[in-house]
Design an enzyme around this catalytic site. Structure first.
Site, mmCIF file in Angstrom:
data_model
loop_
_atom_site.group_PDB
_atom_site.id
_atom_site.type_symbol
_atom_site.label_atom_id
_atom_site.label_comp_id
_atom_site.label_asym_id
_atom_site.label_seq_id
_atom_site.Cartn_x
_atom_site.Cartn_y
_atom_site.Cartn_z
ATOM 1 N N GLU A 1 2.747 -1.152 7.968
ATOM 2 C CA GLU A 1 2.736 -2.160 6.909
ATOM 3 C C GLU A 1 4.018 -2.975 6.926
ATOM 4 O OE1 GLU A 1 1.527 -2.611 2.188
ATOM 5 O OE2 GLU A 1 2.007 -0.625 2.989
ATOM 6 N N PHE B 1 -9.326 4.433 4.693
ATOM 7 C CA PHE B 1 -9.940 5.123 5.823
ATOM 8 C C PHE B 1 -11.158 4.335 6.303
ATOM 9 C CE2 PHE B 1 -8.465 9.728 4.701
ATOM 10 C CZ PHE B 1 -7.205 9.420 5.160
ATOM 11 N N HIS C 1 -1.212 8.687 -4.981
ATOM 12 C CA HIS C 1 -2.167 7.737 -4.428
ATOM 13 C C HIS C 1 -3.500 7.907 -5.152
ATOM 14 C CE1 HIS C 1 -4.414 5.194 -1.945
ATOM 15 N NE2 HIS C 1 -4.129 5.664 -0.753
ATOM 16 N N LYS D 1 3.452 4.320 -5.564
ATOM 17 C CA LYS D 1 2.794 5.602 -5.287
ATOM 18 C C LYS D 1 3.757 6.779 -5.335
ATOM 19 C CE LYS D 1 -1.213 3.860 -2.719
ATOM 20 N NZ LYS D 1 -0.996 2.405 -2.779
ATOM 21 N N HIS E 1 0.862 -1.181 0.000
ATOM 22 C CA HIS E 1 0.000 0.000 0.000
ATOM 23 C C HIS E 1 0.900 1.232 0.000
ATOM 24 C CE1 HIS E 1 -3.647 2.203 0.407
ATOM 25 N NE2 HIS E 1 -3.368 2.670 1.616
#
Length: 405
Positions: A308, A393, A334, A329, A297
């Protein structure tokens, strides 16, 4: 249950308008993050993003239809059309058994913002009649089903930054339990607008390196200060293994595991436990194989990257047992709800070409982020199994694992 494979891919993002050009630029370590051109940023604290440049909506929509579809839908239609063509489907496909699983974290935020301004300055009678159908998240799947003639399940995932990955799981379930033979997964996002950038900036979630956009997003680096907004879309054709083999389809890989979990902790601050449980679920379903690469991620935020990393070490039994990890990213920004779909496409193309995508902008080591992040450029490797992580989120997490066939 039926085995599920991927037979078509499509992608559009800040580094390319199609999957091949975008993937090539990713492997070359290029960065698509620059000063925002989509709106005037003079009053904004954050003025950088990973915009899709030179995209013409007329490439996917008739002129009279463009105003009916928010930009996130337009980008999704582009990726979907590429994936459908890439799959080389026969003319006699049963479209009643061919569905779509769409995904977006926010949907038509640009359209919502525009019509809110119109309502407040010119009155409600001046709101566009296309406002609602242009901005609803599930209209991504609606437009795609119409344009591609897909009459099977029409599903939509709206789970923040895990949406694209969750859509892959939902599509796979439809095939596994027999409600569809084929599914088109599309994750799309375009929230680079005044209220989108302003809202995330107000949360202190975004990098403020306006003077150096190319190095603003720096996953796992000690000096990371937030993520950079990106936009784009990723698309995958999923079908049963039996159908793919019977028609002689090219198979990019098999989906052998997917995991889902909730943090039950905080609306925006992630935990290590939730993502770890999603990883464990996918890993167990896949049969606990040797994973050759993890597309993290890796948002470039202080908390996510640390958590992570810790979760990966817990999953694989320590730092020395972890496979190479990278985050793209730093190159694309993102892409929120589209990120999981785009990153799944990258994982499958990485397996196809036998190459590990790099993590750019990692210059200052962080003692809490101490894995092999592929920081010196792309690396050739024999890739048989890849894993992709997405966390959003609300504490919503998704993980997928693919195997080369």
């Amino acid at each position: 249950m039926k085995r599920v494979v991927v037979t078509g891919l499509g992608m559009i993002n800040a580094l390319g308008l199609d999957k091949e050009s975008a993937f090539s630029a990713i492997i070359d370590g290029k960065c698509g993050i620059n000063a925002i051109e989509l709106f005037d940023t003079d009053k904004h604290a954050v003025r950088i993003a990973g915009e899709v440049r030179d995209f013409d909506p007329l490439s996917v929509l008739d002129a009279k239809e463009v105003k009916k579809a928010d930009r996130f839908i337009q980008l999704g239609l582009k990726a979907a059309a590429e994936a459908m063509e890439d799959a080389n489907l026969p003319e006699d496909v049963d479209m009643e058994r061919f569905g779509v699983a769409s995904a977006s974290g926010i949907g038509g935020l640009r359209t919502i913002e525009k019509n809110s301004v119109v309502c407040n300055t010119r009155g409600p009678r001046r709101i566009s009649p296309f406002f609602i159908p242009s901005s609803l998240v599930n209209m991504l799947g609606g437009f795609i089903s119409i344009y591609q003639g897909l009459k099977g399940p029409n599903l939509s995932s709206v789970t923040a930054c895990a949406a694209g990955t969750h859509a892959i799981g939902e599509a796979a379930k439809s095939i596994m339990v027999g409600t569809a033979d084929k599914m088109l997964v599309v994750g799309a996002e375009s929230a680079i607008c005044p209220v989108g950038i302003g809202g995330f900036a107000a949360m202190k979630a975004l990098s403020t390196r306006n003077d150096d956009p190319q190095t603003a997003s720096r996953p796992f680096d000690a000096d990371r200060d937030g993520f950079v907004m990106g936009e784009g879309a990723g698309a995958l054709i999923l079908e049963s293994y039996e159908d793919a083999v019977a028609r002689g389809a090219r198979i990019y890989g098999e989906l052998i595991g997917f995991g889902e979990s909730g943090d039950a902790n905080h609306i925006t601050t992630p935990t290590m436990d939730g993502p770890l449980r999603a990883m464990k679920g996918a890993y167990k379903m896949a049969g606990e194989p040797k994973v050759d690469y993890v597309n993290a991620h890796g948002t470039s935020t202080p908390v996510n990257d640390k958590n992570e990393t810790a979760a990966l070490k817990e999953l694989f039994g320590g730092k020395d047992n972890c496979p190479p990890v990278s985050s793209i990213k730093g190159q694309l920004g993102h892409c929120l709800g589209a990120a999981g779909a785009i990153e799944a496409v990258v994982c499958l193309m990485a397996m196809r070409d036998g190459v590990l995508p790099p993590t750019i902008n990692y210059t200052t080591p962080d003692e809490n982020c101490d894995l092999d992040y592929i920081t010196t450029g792309a690396r050739k490797a024999d890739l048989n199994i890849t894993m992709s992580n997405s966390f959003g989120f609300g504490g919503t997490n998704g993980v997928v694992i693919f195997k080369k066939i």
